[in-house]
Write a protein that holds these residues in place. Structure first.
Motif, PDB file in Angstrom:
ATOM      1  N   LEU A   1     -11.109 -14.246  18.734  1.00 13.25           N
ATOM      2  CA  LEU A   1     -10.437 -14.288  20.037  1.00 13.25           C
ATOM      3  C   LEU A   1      -9.523 -13.084  20.251  1.00 13.25           C
ATOM      4  N   ASP A   2      -9.484 -12.181  19.296  1.00 16.32           N
ATOM      5  CA  ASP A   2      -8.629 -10.999  19.400  1.00 16.32           C
ATOM      6  C   ASP A   2      -9.446  -9.812  19.877  1.00 16.32           C
ATOM      7  N   GLY A   3      -8.913  -9.081  20.804  1.00 13.11           N
ATOM      8  CA  GLY A   3      -9.523  -7.807  21.190  1.00 13.11           C
ATOM      9  C   GLY A   3     -10.878  -7.963  21.833  1.00 13.11           C
ATOM     10  N   ASN A   4     -11.934  -7.503  21.150  1.00 10.73           N
ATOM     11  CA  ASN A   4     -13.289  -7.437  21.701  1.00 10.73           C
ATOM     12  C   ASN A   4     -13.948  -8.818  21.682  1.00 10.73           C
ATOM     13  N   ILE A   5     -13.837  -9.524  22.782  1.00 15.36           N
ATOM     14  CA  ILE A   5     -14.357 -10.886  22.874  1.00 15.36           C
ATOM     15  C   ILE A   5     -15.881 -10.845  23.001  1.00 15.36           C
ATOM     16  N   PRO A   6     -16.617 -11.743  22.314  1.00 17.49           N
ATOM     17  CA  PRO A   6     -18.080 -11.753  22.410  1.00 17.49           C
ATOM     18  C   PRO A   6     -18.557 -11.975  23.842  1.00 17.49           C
ATOM     19  N   ASN A   7     -19.671 -11.373  24.164  1.00 18.06           N
ATOM     20  CA  ASN A   7     -20.289 -11.530  25.481  1.00 18.06           C
ATOM     21  C   ASN A   7     -21.227 -12.734  25.427  1.00 18.06           C
ATOM     22  N   LEU A   8     -20.740 -13.876  25.880  1.00 18.14           N
ATOM     23  CA  LEU A   8     -21.522 -15.111  25.808  1.00 18.14           C
ATOM     24  C   LEU A   8     -22.674 -15.092  26.804  1.00 18.14           C
ATOM     25  N   ASN A   9     -23.821 -15.624  26.354  1.00 18.40           N
ATOM     26  CA  ASN A   9     -24.988 -15.740  27.234  1.00 18.40           C
ATOM     27  C   ASN A   9     -25.079 -17.146  27.801  1.00 18.40           C
ATOM     28  N   LEU A  10     -23.958 -17.681  28.192  1.00 16.96           N
ATOM     29  CA  LEU A  10     -23.866 -19.042  28.690  1.00 16.96           C
ATOM     30  C   LEU A  10     -23.287 -18.987  30.101  1.00 16.96           C
ATOM     31  N   LEU A  11     -24.084 -19.407  31.072  1.00 12.25           N
ATOM     32  CA  LEU A  11     -23.738 -19.152  32.467  1.00 12.25           C
ATOM     33  C   LEU A  11     -23.835 -20.407  33.320  1.00 12.25           C
ATOM     34  N   ALA A  12     -22.954 -20.495  34.298  1.00 11.36           N
ATOM     35  CA  ALA A  12     -23.095 -21.475  35.376  1.00 11.36           C
ATOM     36  C   ALA A  12     -23.859 -20.777  36.492  1.00 11.36           C
ATOM     37  N   ILE A  13     -25.006 -21.323  36.849  1.00  8.91           N
ATOM     38  CA  ILE A  13     -25.831 -20.684  37.886  1.00  8.91           C
ATOM     39  C   ILE A  13     -25.106 -20.739  39.225  1.00  8.91           C
ATOM     40  N   GLN A  14     -25.014 -19.591  39.864  1.00  9.74           N
ATOM     41  CA  GLN A  14     -24.373 -19.483  41.170  1.00  9.74           C
ATOM     42  C   GLN A  14     -25.444 -19.381  42.253  1.00  9.74           C
ATOM     43  N   GLU A  15     -25.077 -19.712  43.476  1.00 16.67           N
ATOM     44  CA  GLU A  15     -26.037 -19.566  44.555  1.00 16.67           C
ATOM     45  C   GLU A  15     -25.543 -18.548  45.573  1.00 16.67           C
ATOM     46  N   SER A  16     -26.486 -17.932  46.245  1.00 16.56           N
ATOM     47  CA  SER A  16     -26.178 -16.802  47.133  1.00 16.56           C
ATOM     48  C   SER A  16     -26.063 -17.204  48.590  1.00 16.56           C
ATOM     49  N   ALA A  17     -26.205 -18.485  48.893  1.00 17.46           N
ATOM     50  CA  ALA A  17     -26.078 -18.928  50.284  1.00 17.46           C
ATOM     51  C   ALA A  17     -24.721 -18.486  50.833  1.00 17.46           C
ATOM     52  N   GLY A  18     -24.729 -17.882  52.002  1.00 14.26           N
ATOM     53  CA  GLY A  18     -23.484 -17.393  52.602  1.00 14.26           C
ATOM     54  C   GLY A  18     -23.204 -15.935  52.323  1.00 14.26           C
ATOM     55  N   ILE A  19     -23.947 -15.330  51.379  1.00 13.56           N
ATOM     56  CA  ILE A  19     -23.792 -13.900  51.087  1.00 13.56           C
ATOM     57  C   ILE A  19     -24.792 -13.126  51.934  1.00 13.56           C
ATOM     58  N   ASP A  20     -24.318 -12.081  52.614  1.00  9.22           N
ATOM     59  CA  ASP A  20     -25.199 -11.239  53.428  1.00  9.22           C
ATOM     60  C   ASP A  20     -25.920 -10.264  52.499  1.00  9.22           C
ATOM     61  N   ALA A  21     -27.155 -10.575  52.167  1.00 13.15           N
ATOM     62  CA  ALA A  21     -27.904  -9.781  51.187  1.00 13.15           C
ATOM     63  C   ALA A  21     -28.092  -8.339  51.658  1.00 13.15           C
ATOM     64  N   LYS A  22     -28.371  -8.154  52.937  1.00 12.05           N
ATOM     65  CA  LYS A  22     -28.576  -6.794  53.456  1.00 12.05           C
ATOM     66  C   LYS A  22     -27.287  -5.980  53.366  1.00 12.05           C
ATOM     67  N   GLU A  23     -26.171  -6.646  53.632  1.00 15.00           N
ATOM     68  CA  GLU A  23     -24.879  -5.962  53.562  1.00 15.00           C
ATOM     69  C   GLU A  23     -24.556  -5.545  52.129  1.00 15.00           C
ATOM     70  N   VAL A  24     -24.845  -6.432  51.147  1.00 11.55           N
ATOM     71  CA  VAL A  24     -24.618  -6.099  49.742  1.00 11.55           C
ATOM     72  C   VAL A  24     -25.510  -4.939  49.322  1.00 11.55           C
ATOM     73  N   ALA A  25     -26.780  -4.966  49.750  1.00 11.06           N
ATOM     74  CA  ALA A  25     -27.707  -3.880  49.405  1.00 11.06           C
ATOM     75  C   ALA A  25     -27.247  -2.558  49.992  1.00 11.06           C
ATOM     76  N   ALA A  26     -26.763  -2.605  51.220  1.00  8.91           N
ATOM     77  CA  ALA A  26     -26.300  -1.375  51.868  1.00  8.91           C
ATOM     78  C   ALA A  26     -25.059  -0.818  51.176  1.00  8.91           C
ATOM     79  N   ALA A  27     -24.172  -1.716  50.724  1.00 11.71           N
ATOM     80  CA  ALA A  27     -22.957  -1.262  50.031  1.00 11.71           C
ATOM     81  C   ALA A  27     -23.276  -0.739  48.636  1.00 11.71           C
ATOM     82  N   LEU A  28     -24.252  -1.343  47.991  1.00  4.54           N
ATOM     83  CA  LEU A  28     -24.615  -0.916  46.638  1.00  4.54           C
ATOM     84  C   LEU A  28     -25.411   0.390  46.668  1.00  4.54           C
ATOM     85  N   LEU A  29     -26.251   0.535  47.708  1.00 10.04           N
ATOM     86  CA  LEU A  29     -27.114   1.706  47.837  1.00 10.04           C
ATOM     87  C   LEU A  29     -26.916   2.311  49.222  1.00 10.04           C
ATOM     88  N   PRO A  30     -25.820   3.044  49.415  1.00 13.91           N
ATOM     89  CA  PRO A  30     -25.480   3.531  50.760  1.00 13.91           C
ATOM     90  C   PRO A  30     -26.514   4.481  51.349  1.00 13.91           C
TER      91      PRO A  30
END
Length: 919
Positions: free
Chosen positions: A372-401
């Motif tokens: 638990l000190d310093g370099n914490i392990p990168n856990l491969n344990l995830l709560a799946i999130q959903e993208s409903a409500g996220i403007d996919a085109k807007e995210v793509a445009a911001a990521l790749l202007p």
């Protein structure tokens, strides 16, 4: 572990945490129907006339935004859950001595009423704590509550670097909703300490039990009806008993290791490992070909796709650790390797995933105090999130202007005939807008579909490119694209886990029958998992097999109805055709209390036709309930073992997993003719309201009744209202259980009209009308005792719970005699050993050669006598509408009532004996 105490504590804790958080929210001006305005005066923030430090203004704004987005009650429940999880983590860590300062935060080691951290506040070193200020507050004598609140928040903030998934960021808005009065003797913290046994906190397993019991009331609220997406976790979460987890882990991961290293000392550490059955030389040769000559521990991957609070992954951690140590790794190096390379987990419940991450880190902390000190392990344990409500085109445009396009196609003379198309131009190896949009669209309903979401093989390379781009932007902190990259990061991570294949997939998946699916889930599963659509766990069986590498293992705990019911027949065919059952433990009822039964099993992701799997049967009688502790004891009884190959299952119609069957019985199924060749078996009606349309026969006027209608036409012409109605009934052979009348006036006018109101597709409930009033044989769908069939005379309608068997009188006699025999009982138990018999099971029942037996005296005369005797017995009681007199008072009369009774008793005994002799 005192589970009863935990079961008593956790549901009450949920209510008290919710009320405590709600009270704190009210203090801050938030309620279900109103938000108080805030006013800033200098360094003071006024809310409904109450002063607060101006420093909380930003947190207050964020809290207000969340309430407006999610709703007050939803946010209160979420924050209450968060603080419960945090206090649970602090309690576990303080008992195990994992807090850096060494003091207990929620309790006192000497059972004092004041937490040790408050008592030793001047000696505590925590981020954000000023020692001079602490001393000043202690000396004041009236600021203990304020100081303790400050210490708690600082403790949580100090753990945010090591466990951001649970303690989140510093100054998170949930800090504002930390309950008040935490030093009171009945506070939520004090009850966590006093209402649970400290000894139970020694095992990390307590995390899972608390989680299940905490949401148990929520489960009761949503179970038994169509389940909304947000309620799926509460409706389907069940904590797996430790011995079953050990069985699944040791017989998948352990089996894989021992196949390559049969002399491994790890075998002695696997108490629940089942030795494989003796195989033929042909099968041994097949196994030799597919078994790898060596395994690298760092390359072994284990996934739990419905990980809940992480119990399965915790047990997998223990076994993979032993594998590392056997290969000579240093213990202090092993925890990080396991967390980063071996273990993967997914869940749709954010809070459950928090606890799973915490549980795994605690296992690692026990083996490496520096984890638990310093370099914490990168856990491969995830709560799946959903993208409903996220403007996919807007995210793509911001990521790749910079987006390059070109026009393709021909330009025609008239504008309306133009076929021009604008397409995106992407350099090789670069990320496209359409790929980013496609990734986000994949998770539009992530919280509903969870791990059932499939990532197409073609999408793997684009996901890797997006992942590299996102990591680069976050590392370089590109101001123009940073927010878009952070938005995209969780979707990239979960897509990566979903796209991988694993060596072992082990799960206790959600159980939910398709009648409880909402429309969104039903459409998705019907399309992507048609063979597993009967229950959510059926879809998970198929998904888990997809997750698996070739010749890898799937370990699962499920309801056992997939083993027998016709609704799972296609799933069984698919499993037996393409995969191999390595072992199966048929638990019966009792693992989760008085449940529907469970089975745990391990599948190989390869077809080995003659491989003999090992089966254990832990119950004596179908339907009996045995407590979990007794089931675990039975697990070790060798007499309960069976060895059967998948090829044997196919010899019985419907391929039930009837592992206990002898070769002779299988031969009977192959030689006999199914009952469906001799008769039609029809399901009866569902009135939709029995109280409205059914009556016991003494409740109606016989002047308005008709008992012997031969057809629908004759019933209509009779102008009668009430007709005999067969509902199935309990165990009784040959004749009886005619107790009800139904209002079928004017050909069922009222019943049909009501059914139309309840269900527009009413023809699915009022079925097989042409068969009403015809003579048949009937049986009950549901019975906890032996099967029985009865003669049903003409003039009756029949219920969905008591189907009718229709054929000529001679064949009905033949079927009645066969079905009431002991061999039929044995055969039915193979086709469906559950309490709910299906028509599909009955029509597959093998019957002997009718042509050879039709002149047998038992069929021509004996069955008529049995029906006559059973009817005479039924009519000997006032419960029959053909009752005339008590035999003991008339035909068997004697000088005294006592002697009449004795005569009647002797008569009944003789009748029973005669019936038994005839049978």
């Amino acid at each position: 572990m005192n589970k009863n105490k935990l079961k008593s504590y956790a549901p009450n804790a949920r209510k008290e945490f919710i009320e405590a958080v709600k009270a704190r929210a009210n203090l801050l001006g938030f309620s279900e129907n109103h938000i108080e305005p805030v006013e800033v005066r200098g360094d003071v923030l006024l809310i409904d006339g109450r002063p607060f430090p101006k420093t909380i203004l930003e947190q207050h704004k964020r809290l207000k935004e969340k309430i407006e987005l999610e709703g007050f009650n939803q946010l209160v429940e979420e924050v209450a859950y968060t603080w419960f999880n945090r206090f649970t983590a602090l309690r576990y860590m303080e008992i195990h001595g994992y807090l850096d300062h060494g003091f207990r935060v929620l309790s006192h080691p000497n059972n004092g009423s004041i937490p040790e951290i408050l008592e030793q506040a001047a000696r505590v070193e925590l981020k954000g704590i000023n020692r001079d200020e602490v001393i000043e507050m202690k000396l004041a004598g009236t600021k203990d509550a304020e100081l303790y609140r400050k210490l708690l928040i600082s403790q949580c903030n100090s753990l945010s670097d090591a466990m951001p998934f649970l303690f989140e960021r510093i100054n998170d808005e949930t800090e504002l909703l930390l309950p008040d009065n935490l030093l009171h003797s009945n506070s939520v913290i004090r009850k966590m300490v006093t209402d649970t046994d400290e000894a139970d906190w020694q095992e990390v397993e307590i995390i899972g039990w608390l989680y299940q019991f905490y949401i148990s009331d929520k489960k009761d609220e949503v179970i038994g009806k169509v389940v909304k997406s947000e309620d799926i976790p509460a409706a389907t979460q069940l904590f797996t008993p430790n011995w079953i987890v050990k069985y699944m882990v040791q017989n998948s991961l352990g089996r894989m290791w021992l196949a390559t290293y049969p002399s491994s000392t790890i075998r002695s550490k696997m108490q629940y490992y089942i030795e494989p059955a003796e195989q033929t030389e042909e099968v041994k040769a097949q196994l030799a070909i597919i078994t790898p000559s060596s395994l690298n521990p760092e390359e072994i991957t284990i996934l739990d796709p419905a990980c809940g609070s992480g119990h399965i992954l915790v047990e997998a951690y223990e076994l993979i650790k032993e594998i590392y140590l056997e290969r000579g790794y240093r213990l202090r190096d092993v925890p990080r390797l396991i967390l980063e390379k071996n273990l993967y987990g997914l869940d749709i419940d954010d809070r459950a995933a928090q606890l799973a991450c915490f549980a795994l880190l605690m296992k690692a902390r026990a083996d490496d105090r520096r984890i638990l000190d310093g370099n914490i392990p990168n856990l491969n344990l995830l709560a799946i999130q959903e993208s409903a409500g996220i403007d996919a085109k807007e995210v793509a445009a911001a990521l790749l202007p910079e987006k390059k396009t070109r026009v393709v196609g021909n330009t025609m003379l008239f504008a309306e005939m133009e076929t021009q198309q604008v397409i995106e131009v992407v350099e090789p190896g670069k990320v496209s807008h359409s790929e980013v949009i496609g990734l986000l669209n994949l998770f539009e309903h992530g919280k509903t579909f969870g791990s059932l979401i499939k990532v197409d093989e073609k999408a793997v390379a684009p996901i890797e490119r997006i992942s590299s781009l996102v990591d680069e932007i976050i590392e370089n902190r590109d101001l123009f694209s940073l927010d878009a990259a952070k938005t995209l990061q969780p979707f990239v991570r979960q897509a990566t886990v979903l796209a991988k294949q694993y060596d072992c997939v082990i799960a206790n998946p959600p159980y939910m029958g398709n009648k409880f699916f909402d429309s969104l889930l039903k459409i998705y599963i019907n399309k992507d998992y048609p063979n597993g659509k009967a229950d959510l766990y059926g879809s998970f069986i198929l998904r888990n097999l997809d997750f698996c590498n070739k010749n890898s293992f799937v370990g699962m705990l499920t309801i056992p109805n997939w083993m027998f019911l016709s609704t799972f027949e296609e799933l069984r065919y698919l499993m037996l055709k393409n995969y191999t059952i390595d072992s199966l433990v048929h638990n019966g009822r009792g693992v989760f209390g008085s449940d529907f039964g469970t089975c745990s099993f391990v599948l190989r992701n390869i077809k080995l036709p003659n491989y003999k799997g090992v089966f254990k049967r832990l119950f004596d009688k179908q339907g009996s309930v045995v407590n979990n502790e007794e089931l675990e004891k039975r697990y070790f009884e060798e007499k309960l073992l069976f060895a059967t190959s998948s090829t044997d299952f196919a010899k019985i119609p419907g391929s039930p997993i009837a592992y206990w069957v002898s070769d002779r019985v299988r031969q009977v199924f192959q030689e006999g003719k199914p009952l469906g060749d001799f008769a039609e078996v029809k399901r009866g009606m569902t009135t939709s309201d029995n109280n409205k349309f059914l009556r016991f026969w003494p409740e109606v006027s016989f002047q308005k009744s008709f008992l012997t209608a031969k057809s629908i036409k004759e019933a209509l012409e009779s102008k009668a209202k009430w007709f005999p109605y067969s509902k199935g009934g309990g165990y009784r052979k040959w004749f009886g259980y005619l107790e009800y009348f139904i209002n079928w006036e004017d050909s069922g006018r009222d019943v049909i009209a009501f059914a139309k109101i309840i269900n527009s597709s009413y023809t699915r409930t009022i079925v097989n009308i042409p068969y009403y009033f015809l003579p048949s044989a009937t049986f009950s769908y549901i019975t906890s005792g032996p099967f029985s069939m009865r003669w049903l005379p003409e003039g009756c309608l029949y219920d969905s719970g008591g189907p009718g068997v229709f054929s000529t009188e001679e064949k009905r006699r033949f079927i009645l005699g066969c079905m009431n025999s002991s061999p039929s009982q044995i055969a039915l138990n193979l086709l469906n050993p559950t309490l709910n018999l299906q028509i599909a099971d009955v029509i597959r029942l093998p019957l002997p050669d009718y042509e050879r037996l039709k002149t047998n005296p038992f069929l021509t005369t004996g069955i008529n006598i049995l029906v006559f005797l059973a009817k005479a017995d039924w009519d000997s009681f006032e419960t029959s509408w053909d009752f005339q007199y008590f035999p003991m008072l008339n035909a068997l009369k004697a000088p005294t009532i006592e002697q009449s009774f004795l005569n009647w008793q002797t008569h009944c005994t003789a009748q029973i004996k005669r019936m038994q002799e005839l049978e």
